[in-house]
Scaffold this active site. Structure first.
Site, PDB file in Angstrom:
ATOM      1  N   SER A  15     -35.606 -17.838  15.490  1.00  0.00           N
ATOM      2  CA  SER A  15     -36.546 -17.096  14.640  1.00  0.00           C
ATOM      3  C   SER A  15     -37.636 -17.989  14.054  1.00  0.00           C
ATOM      4  O   SER A  15     -37.368 -19.096  13.578  1.00  0.00           O
ATOM      5  CB  SER A  15     -35.795 -16.407  13.500  1.00  0.00           C
ATOM      6  OG  SER A  15     -36.708 -15.757  12.626  1.00  0.00           O
ATOM      7  N   LYS A  16     -38.849 -17.480  14.076  1.00  0.00           N
ATOM      8  CA  LYS A  16     -39.986 -18.165  13.461  1.00  0.00           C
ATOM      9  C   LYS A  16     -40.184 -17.745  12.008  1.00  0.00           C
ATOM     10  O   LYS A  16     -41.084 -18.259  11.334  1.00  0.00           O
ATOM     11  CB  LYS A  16     -41.266 -17.852  14.246  1.00  0.00           C
ATOM     12  CG  LYS A  16     -41.221 -18.237  15.715  1.00  0.00           C
ATOM     13  CD  LYS A  16     -41.094 -19.733  15.914  1.00  0.00           C
ATOM     14  CE  LYS A  16     -41.116 -20.099  17.393  1.00  0.00           C
ATOM     15  NZ  LYS A  16     -40.888 -21.546  17.609  1.00  0.00           N
ATOM     16  N   SER A  17     -39.360 -16.821  11.513  1.00  0.00           N
ATOM     17  CA  SER A  17     -39.575 -16.287  10.168  1.00  0.00           C
ATOM     18  C   SER A  17     -39.531 -17.346   9.069  1.00  0.00           C
ATOM     19  O   SER A  17     -40.364 -17.313   8.150  1.00  0.00           O
ATOM     20  CB  SER A  17     -38.569 -15.171   9.878  1.00  0.00           C
ATOM     21  OG  SER A  17     -38.848 -14.039  10.671  1.00  0.00           O
ATOM     22  N   THR A  62     -33.094  -8.620  11.592  1.00  0.00           N
ATOM     23  CA  THR A  62     -33.490  -8.426  12.980  1.00  0.00           C
ATOM     24  C   THR A  62     -32.277  -8.000  13.792  1.00  0.00           C
ATOM     25  O   THR A  62     -31.196  -7.770  13.255  1.00  0.00           O
ATOM     26  CB  THR A  62     -34.161  -9.706  13.537  1.00  0.00           C
ATOM     27  OG1 THR A  62     -34.726  -9.433  14.816  1.00  0.00           O
ATOM     28  CG2 THR A  62     -33.180 -10.863  13.624  1.00  0.00           C
ATOM     29  N   LYS A  66     -30.377  -3.927  12.191  1.00  0.00           N
ATOM     30  CA  LYS A  66     -31.338  -3.082  11.482  1.00  0.00           C
ATOM     31  C   LYS A  66     -30.751  -1.745  11.044  1.00  0.00           C
ATOM     32  O   LYS A  66     -31.076  -1.245   9.964  1.00  0.00           O
ATOM     33  CB  LYS A  66     -32.582  -2.869  12.343  1.00  0.00           C
ATOM     34  CG  LYS A  66     -33.407  -4.143  12.528  1.00  0.00           C
ATOM     35  CD  LYS A  66     -34.647  -3.900  13.352  1.00  0.00           C
ATOM     36  CE  LYS A  66     -35.453  -5.183  13.491  1.00  0.00           C
ATOM     37  NZ  LYS A  66     -36.691  -4.977  14.268  1.00  0.00           N
ATOM     38  N   ALA A 128     -34.007   2.548  22.563  1.00  0.00           N
ATOM     39  CA  ALA A 128     -33.851   3.500  21.455  1.00  0.00           C
ATOM     40  C   ALA A 128     -32.988   2.930  20.343  1.00  0.00           C
ATOM     41  O   ALA A 128     -32.412   3.674  19.557  1.00  0.00           O
ATOM     42  CB  ALA A 128     -33.253   4.806  21.976  1.00  0.00           C
ATOM     43  N   ASN A 151     -34.050   5.548  27.611  1.00  0.00           N
ATOM     44  CA  ASN A 151     -32.997   4.608  27.245  1.00  0.00           C
ATOM     45  C   ASN A 151     -31.849   4.796  28.225  1.00  0.00           C
ATOM     46  O   ASN A 151     -31.597   5.905  28.694  1.00  0.00           O
ATOM     47  CB  ASN A 151     -32.519   4.864  25.812  1.00  0.00           C
ATOM     48  CG  ASN A 151     -31.633   3.758  25.291  1.00  0.00           C
ATOM     49  OD1 ASN A 151     -32.066   2.615  25.183  1.00  0.00           O
ATOM     50  ND2 ASN A 151     -30.393   4.077  24.963  1.00  0.00           N
ATOM     51  N   THR A 153     -28.803   4.780  27.636  1.00  0.00           N
ATOM     52  CA  THR A 153     -27.882   5.737  27.020  1.00  0.00           C
ATOM     53  C   THR A 153     -28.731   6.885  26.485  1.00  0.00           C
ATOM     54  O   THR A 153     -29.340   6.767  25.420  1.00  0.00           O
ATOM     55  CB  THR A 153     -27.087   5.085  25.874  1.00  0.00           C
ATOM     56  OG1 THR A 153     -26.425   3.918  26.360  1.00  0.00           O
ATOM     57  CG2 THR A 153     -26.056   6.052  25.311  1.00  0.00           C
ATOM     58  N   GLY A 241     -44.512  -9.952  20.992  1.00  0.00           N
ATOM     59  CA  GLY A 241     -44.211  -9.526  19.632  1.00  0.00           C
ATOM     60  C   GLY A 241     -44.536 -10.519  18.543  1.00  0.00           C
ATOM     61  O   GLY A 241     -44.184 -10.283  17.376  1.00  0.00           O
TER      62      GLY A 241
END
Length: 281
Positions: A15-17, A62, A66, A128, A151, A153, A241
């Protein structure tokens, strides 16, 4: 006790957070204690409470947490409630308040940074899960004409569509029907399949037209496979992203600290600081 902030995920070492929020803090003259915490799904709830007991007052969430984060919140923003997904947590007393900033972050990145007009576009959303649920409402609000969700599923896709509450604009289709869906001006990959380095996206070329922008909500190595397909399919634009990550982080920072930081500096720093990221735009 020092206020603490974190990003929870599994895995989350990539993660870059932490770097993003440290840069935001320096820009605004705010001392920020922000770290990455890796928790397996079965350990998330206990880990979150331990974080709160140790001074945790705000967190990003993340994959794959979520939807679990949504379930622990006592209060929610309207957009989080609609999405059924939370990526931003704020401690209020002894309870959590939840929001989702992914959607507005993605829209800001696509419209402000990449100059896209989302109005009137037909969109295919692949996946999804929590990431898909977090961006779908904001994209509809930005003027998408039709949202088609596929998706592996199908029940999950149906649940997402039901949550949107717009049966005339948002529909689900079977994965096996991809060849029969026509073409799209916007294709968004919201799956984590790209984290498997051996994965190869094999999507029908018939999904693409002369105006198609392909977006992967992942960044770095996890976005390589999907964006490689998009380039081979001659999509007009390919977007990873990273920009969404930076923009949603700025929205979280605003909620925690009361000021929205400028984002171009950290975006360019991250883009130029990695050979993998440097080739994504």
């Amino acid at each position: 006790m020092t206020d603490r902030y974190a990003v929870f995920g599994h895995p989350v070492a990539h993660s870059k957070s932490p770097q993003i929020h440290a840069t935001f803090g320096r820009q605004e003259g705010i001392a920020v204690d922000y770290r990455a915490i890796d928790l397996a799904p079965e350990a998330f709830l206990a880990g979150l409470e331990a974080f709160a007991a140790d001074g945790g007052v705000g967190a990003n969430v993340t994959s794959p947490h979520k939807e679990a984060a949504f379930s622990v919140c006592t209060t929610l923003t309207a957009r989080a409630r609609r999405a059924g997904s939370v990526n931003t947590l704020l401690r209020k007393g002894d309870r959590w308040h939840g929001d989702t900033t992914d959607g507005i972050g993605l829209v800001r990145d696509l419209t402000d940074r990449h100059g896209l007009d989302l109005r009137g576009r037909r969109m295919l959303l692949i996946g999804a899960g929590g990431s898909a649920r977090s961006v779908a409402p904001a994209l509809l609000d930005a003027g998408i004409t039709e949202l088609v969700v596929v998706n592996r599923t199908p029940e999950r896709a149906d649940e997402l569509i039901d949550a949107m509450g717009e049966p005339g604009r948002a529909i689900s289709r079977y994965w096996e029907d991809l060849r029969d869906l026509g073409d799209f001006e916007l294709i968004v990959n919201a799956t984590s399949a790209g984290r498997d380095r051996d994965i190869e996206f094999k999507l029908p070329l018939s999904l693409v037209n002369s105006m198609t922008t392909a977006v992967d909500l992942n960044y770095g190595e996890a976005a390589i496979a999907f964006l490689a397909w998009a380039r081979a399919a001659e999509c007009r634009n390919t977007v990873d992203g990273l920009g969404m990550l930076v923009e949603q982080a700025a929205e979280s920072f605003l909620q925690w600290h009361g000021v929205r930081p400028q984002t171009d500096e950290v975006y360019q720093s991250l883009r130029q600081g990695s050979a993998v990221l440097a080739g994504e735009d």
